[in-house]
Design a protein around this motif. Structure first.
Motif, PDB file in Angstrom:
ATOM      1  N   CYS A  20      95.138  64.683   9.854  1.00  0.00           N
ATOM      2  CA  CYS A  20      94.073  65.190   8.981  1.00  0.00           C
ATOM      3  C   CYS A  20      94.561  66.373   8.155  1.00  0.00           C
ATOM      4  O   CYS A  20      94.151  66.536   7.008  1.00  0.00           O
ATOM      5  N   ALA A  21      95.424  67.193   8.743  1.00  0.00           N
ATOM      6  CA  ALA A  21      95.994  68.319   7.996  1.00  0.00           C
ATOM      7  C   ALA A  21      96.871  67.815   6.856  1.00  0.00           C
ATOM      8  O   ALA A  21      96.858  68.369   5.756  1.00  0.00           O
ATOM      9  N   ILE A  22      97.634  66.765   7.116  1.00  0.00           N
ATOM     10  CA  ILE A  22      98.506  66.179   6.094  1.00  0.00           C
ATOM     11  C   ILE A  22      97.681  65.617   4.942  1.00  0.00           C
ATOM     12  O   ILE A  22      98.031  65.783   3.779  1.00  0.00           O
ATOM     13  N   VAL A  28      86.990  66.275   9.090  1.00  0.00           N
ATOM     14  CA  VAL A  28      87.512  65.696  10.328  1.00  0.00           C
ATOM     15  C   VAL A  28      88.289  66.761  11.096  1.00  0.00           C
ATOM     16  O   VAL A  28      88.189  66.845  12.323  1.00  0.00           O
ATOM     17  N   CYS A  29      89.048  67.596  10.390  1.00  0.00           N
ATOM     18  CA  CYS A  29      89.756  68.704  11.039  1.00  0.00           C
ATOM     19  C   CYS A  29      88.771  69.595  11.778  1.00  0.00           C
ATOM     20  O   CYS A  29      89.004  69.959  12.939  1.00  0.00           O
ATOM     21  N   ARG A  30      87.685  69.929  11.129  1.00  0.00           N
ATOM     22  CA  ARG A  30      86.673  70.794  11.758  1.00  0.00           C
ATOM     23  C   ARG A  30      86.098  70.147  13.019  1.00  0.00           C
ATOM     24  O   ARG A  30      85.933  70.803  14.045  1.00  0.00           O
ATOM     25  N   THR A  61      92.126  73.516   3.712  1.00  0.00           N
ATOM     26  CA  THR A  61      92.281  73.388   5.161  1.00  0.00           C
ATOM     27  C   THR A  61      92.823  74.673   5.746  1.00  0.00           C
ATOM     28  O   THR A  61      92.305  75.190   6.742  1.00  0.00           O
ATOM     29  N   LEU A  62      93.847  75.232   5.132  1.00  0.00           N
ATOM     30  CA  LEU A  62      94.447  76.472   5.627  1.00  0.00           C
ATOM     31  C   LEU A  62      93.443  77.609   5.633  1.00  0.00           C
ATOM     32  O   LEU A  62      93.317  78.337   6.621  1.00  0.00           O
ATOM     33  N   THR A  63      92.727  77.765   4.552  1.00  0.00           N
ATOM     34  CA  THR A  63      91.740  78.838   4.438  1.00  0.00           C
ATOM     35  C   THR A  63      90.662  78.688   5.505  1.00  0.00           C
ATOM     36  O   THR A  63      90.283  79.658   6.159  1.00  0.00           O
ATOM     37  N   SER A  64      90.199  77.478   5.700  1.00  0.00           N
ATOM     38  CA  SER A  64      89.162  77.223   6.703  1.00  0.00           C
ATOM     39  C   SER A  64      89.665  77.571   8.102  1.00  0.00           C
ATOM     40  O   SER A  64      88.959  78.204   8.878  1.00  0.00           O
ATOM     41  N   TRP A  65      90.877  77.152   8.435  1.00  0.00           N
ATOM     42  CA  TRP A  65      91.429  77.439   9.755  1.00  0.00           C
ATOM     43  C   TRP A  65      91.610  78.936   9.953  1.00  0.00           C
ATOM     44  O   TRP A  65      91.271  79.462  10.991  1.00  0.00           O
TER      45      TRP A  65
END
Length: 71
Positions: A20-22, A28-30, A61-65
């Motif tokens: 999902c990160a890729i 879905v990552c969340r 994705t990076l910002t959210s993580w």
């Protein structure tokens, strides 16, 4: 009832979170993170989901993580 393993790996050691990160699938990552997916799970080549998100250029994705970490 299903017996799902959120940190299951394929033959290359890729987890659902890495995939999902890729591909930048933030929702879905969340969901995976809510179910305790391991952000430090290493693939066979030693890369983690965070490495994959950086490599893919998935800034959302990076910002959210990064914003989800407790300070």
């Amino acid at each position: 009832m299903f017996d799902l393993h959120v940190n299951a790996k394929n033959d290359e050691g890729v987890t659902a979170l890495s995939y999902c990160a890729i591909t930048g699938q933030l929702d879905v990552c969340r969901a995976l993170l809510e179910y305790q997916a391991d952000v430090n799970a290493k693939q066979n080549d030693e890369r983690t989901p965070l490495h994959r998100a950086c490599q893919s250029g998935s800034h959302t994705t990076l910002t959210s993580w990064l914003n989800s970490y407790d300070r």
